[in-house]
Design a protein around this motif. Structure first.
Motif, PDB file in Angstrom:
ATOM      1  N   THR A 171       0.847  -1.195   0.000  1.00 41.59           N
ATOM      2  CA  THR A 171       0.000   0.000   0.000  1.00 41.59           C
ATOM      3  C   THR A 171       0.881   1.242   0.000  1.00 41.59           C
ATOM      4  O   THR A 171       2.105   1.153   0.150  1.00 41.59           O
ATOM      5  N   SER A 173       0.584   3.329   2.346  1.00 42.95           N
ATOM      6  CA  SER A 173       0.701   3.622   3.787  1.00 42.95           C
ATOM      7  C   SER A 173       0.128   4.985   4.144  1.00 42.95           C
ATOM      8  O   SER A 173       0.647   5.680   5.031  1.00 42.95           O
ATOM      9  N   PRO A 175      -3.183   7.375   5.516  1.00 43.56           N
ATOM     10  CA  PRO A 175      -4.345   7.182   6.394  1.00 43.56           C
ATOM     11  C   PRO A 175      -5.567   6.757   5.590  1.00 43.56           C
ATOM     12  O   PRO A 175      -5.706   7.111   4.419  1.00 43.56           O
ATOM     13  N   GLU A 176      -6.433   5.985   6.216  1.00 46.33           N
ATOM     14  CA  GLU A 176      -7.686   5.613   5.575  1.00 46.33           C
ATOM     15  C   GLU A 176      -8.424   6.868   5.109  1.00 46.33           C
ATOM     16  O   GLU A 176      -8.415   7.894   5.807  1.00 46.33           O
ATOM     17  N   PRO A 177      -9.058   6.822   3.933  1.00 43.52           N
ATOM     18  CA  PRO A 177      -9.867   7.978   3.535  1.00 43.52           C
ATOM     19  C   PRO A 177     -10.970   8.259   4.547  1.00 43.52           C
ATOM     20  O   PRO A 177     -11.351   7.384   5.338  1.00 43.52           O
ATOM     21  N   TRP A 178     -11.468   9.469   4.517  1.00 44.24           N
ATOM     22  CA  TRP A 178     -12.612   9.823   5.356  1.00 44.24           C
ATOM     23  C   TRP A 178     -13.823   9.034   4.875  1.00 44.24           C
ATOM     24  O   TRP A 178     -14.124   8.985   3.690  1.00 44.24           O
ATOM     25  N   TRP A 179     -14.529   8.397   5.799  1.00 44.03           N
ATOM     26  CA  TRP A 179     -15.717   7.636   5.448  1.00 44.03           C
ATOM     27  C   TRP A 179     -16.939   8.219   6.138  1.00 44.03           C
ATOM     28  O   TRP A 179     -16.875   8.614   7.306  1.00 44.03           O
ATOM     29  N   THR A 211     -20.181   4.513   1.018  1.00 38.23           N
ATOM     30  CA  THR A 211     -18.770   4.898   1.008  1.00 38.23           C
ATOM     31  C   THR A 211     -18.557   6.367   0.665  1.00 38.23           C
ATOM     32  O   THR A 211     -17.573   6.971   1.107  1.00 38.23           O
ATOM     33  N   ARG A 230      -3.979  13.058   1.269  1.00 40.21           N
ATOM     34  CA  ARG A 230      -3.654  12.314   0.058  1.00 40.21           C
ATOM     35  C   ARG A 230      -3.209  13.169  -1.113  1.00 40.21           C
ATOM     36  O   ARG A 230      -2.520  12.674  -2.006  1.00 40.21           O
ATOM     37  N   ASP A 245      -4.486  -1.766  -2.175  1.00 35.20           N
ATOM     38  CA  ASP A 245      -4.748  -0.348  -1.874  1.00 35.20           C
ATOM     39  C   ASP A 245      -5.692   0.210  -2.939  1.00 35.20           C
ATOM     40  O   ASP A 245      -5.275   0.894  -3.871  1.00 35.20           O
ATOM     41  N   TRP A 247      -7.911   2.535  -2.914  1.00 37.22           N
ATOM     42  CA  TRP A 247      -8.150   3.982  -2.976  1.00 37.22           C
ATOM     43  C   TRP A 247      -6.880   4.761  -3.276  1.00 37.22           C
ATOM     44  O   TRP A 247      -6.946   5.845  -3.850  1.00 37.22           O
TER      45      TRP A 247
END
Length: 489
Positions: A171, A173, A175-179, A211, A230, A245, A247
């Motif tokens: 990935t 690495s 942060p997870e996207p905003w959900w 999502t 991002r 990954d 996204w």
């Protein structure tokens, strides 16, 4: 003041003249009965409409009906409406205007007005409508990333910096996207979609959780998250794909933007401000700006400028029907790892970024000779951000070259080597991207040469394709390859 009739992709504040303007919204279920949309797309659109209605409160008349006409028959007052986003809807509005008091307003939600694009295109005689030229003109006209008459830093284009291969990591690495967090409106939408399914309405893809942003507040939160976390990485790996990954560094803003919940210029301003603050590199910011006020607006305007019959172009005479496994988003229908992965992404989320769309899904369809109109409809129904105006130029023109080169000077066809270079998907595949024949032959590698051979005479005249066509003469096993693949000969 006239009541403003809002379609389901006109949900932001820009579509009202004043905040307290009376509003009409009609949730028509006939649309869902006519064609099998992705379940998550249907959920997103209905959720967004109902969230907007909840925000408007008493100033909105919200009707749930079988058809728009059924809803309009319940409203006996003067209406106004911004230009809708498809030829079919525009014709419908024009017919209504001949029957009742309906004021038609220009389109909103795009950085360049239609009249300005028409002036720009007509000045070129309707030819050489290059996106790069339009993009530069837009930058000047809108004063985006400019220093007087020159582009910021002296360069218009950072494409060369935005084509890196994927890193040798699983990935990026990030942060997870905003959900978003689903609420009672989403629960009601899900119940209604379940009921429609019991009544025989067919959807494709898997259900939620939701999502993508479905309200103005959620959209602004998603934009802020992208700019912070991002955007700095976006440019480098814009054209790369990683199996683990989905996204990557993409914005995930196309869905709320196409619902009208965000304005393109507020996205651009946020990205440029990040550059000026030293929080994002110029290549990433320019690449993002290019997508928003360059490509997106360009596609919107070509949809109208090229005319309603553009969608019917099929210059390569591709007539094969889409197979059932593809239509139903069934990844088990193929053993090709990249194609199965891309279909899984669409099945699970109604989304894939532009490289899986263009160089995996679209590339495969092009090589297989699938009907471009069927493919356009498939993209429209299967993607959460898909609308008629989006998919007609993108699929008929860019992806399938069905317009004969009006939009793109060469077809976007590539063999397994491209996919192996720009993704990490080939390592575990049963096929070998280097092989075009045999049990382990990559369907993209074989398909690429068969596609070129099928259209050898046409592409030999294309200055960007001549060298590739001449490569056919160096294939010692071309006759055998054709004989083994009679459907693609």
């Amino acid at each position: 003041m006239r009541r403003r009739w809002l379609f389901g992709d006109q949900l932001g504040p820009a579509f009202l003249d004043v905040p307290d303007q009376p509003v009409l919204m009609i949730e028509s279920h006939d649309v869902l009965r006519r064609r099998p949309f992705h379940r998550q797309k249907a959920h997103l659109v209905l959720s967004a409409m109902r969230h907007r209605a909840a925000e408007l409160g008493d100033q909105v008349t919200y009707l749930i009906t079988d058809s728009y006409r059924e809803g309009l028959a319940q409203v006996d007052e003067p209406l106004s409406v911004c230009q809708p986003t498809s030829w079919a809807a525009l014709h419908f509005v024009d017919r209504l205007a001949a029957e009742r008091d309906l004021e038609r307003l220009p389109a909103r939600g795009y950085a360049t007005p239609r009249a300005d694009f028409t002036t720009w295109a007509d000045a070129r005689g309707g030819k050489r409508l290059l996106m790069e030229d339009f993009y530069r003109d837009s930058r000047r006209r809108l004063d985006v990333m400019m220093e007087g008459a020159e582009p910021l830093t002296g360069r218009w284009n950072y494409d060369a910096e935005n084509r890196e291969r994927p890193p040798r990591t699983a990935t990026l690495s990030l942060p997870e996207p905003w959900w978003p967090v689903e609420d009672e409106i989403d629960a009601e939408v899900r119940d209604d979609l379940d009921r429609l399914e019991r009544e025989g309405v067919h959807f494709v893809g898997e259900d939620g959780p939701r999502t993508f942003a479905a309200s103005r507040a959620e959209s602004l939160a998603a934009l802020a998250d992208f700019i912070t976390h991002r955007l700095p990485t976006f440019g480098r790996y814009e054209d790369a794909t990683l199996r683990e990954d989905r996204w990557m560094a993409h914005s995930l803003l196309s869905a709320p933007l196409n619902l009208g919940l965000l304005d393109p210029m507020e996205e651009v301003d946020a990205a440029v401000e990040a550059y000026r603050a030293g929080d994002a590199p110029i290549a990433s910011v320019e690449g993002f700006v290019r997508q928003v006020i360059g490509w997106r607006d360009y596609i919107w305007h070509l949809y109208w400028y090229l005319g309603e019959d553009y969608r019917d172009r099929n210059e390569l005479e591709a007539v094969r029907d889409l197979p059932e496994w593809f239509v139903e988003l069934d990844p088990s229908g193929t053993d090709a790892a990249c194609l199965s992965w891309a279909l899984t992404s669409v099945r699970e989320s109604g989304w894939a970024h532009h490289i899986p769309r263009l160089m995996i899904l679209g590339n495969y369809a092009l090589q297989q000779g699938w009907n471009p109109q069927q493919l356009t409809d498939w993209f429209h129904r299967s993607f959460v951000d898909g609308y008629d105006w989006v998919m007609v130029p993108n699929v008929v023109g860019m992806s399938q070259h069905a317009d004969g080169g009006v939009l793109a000077t060469k077809p976007y066809a590539g063999g397994g080597n491209y996919i192996n270079t720009m993704t990490d998907l080939c390592g575990t595949c049963v096929y070998d991207p280097k092989l075009r024949r045999g049990e382990k032959a990559c369907p993209f590698t074989a398909g690429y040469w068969l596609f070129l051979n099928r259209h050898r005479e046409r592409f030999a005249q294309n200055f960007r394709m001549g060298q590739m066509v001449r490569g056919l003469d160096r294939l010692s096993d071309l006759d055998e390859l054709v004989a083994e693949n009679p459907d693609l000969a």
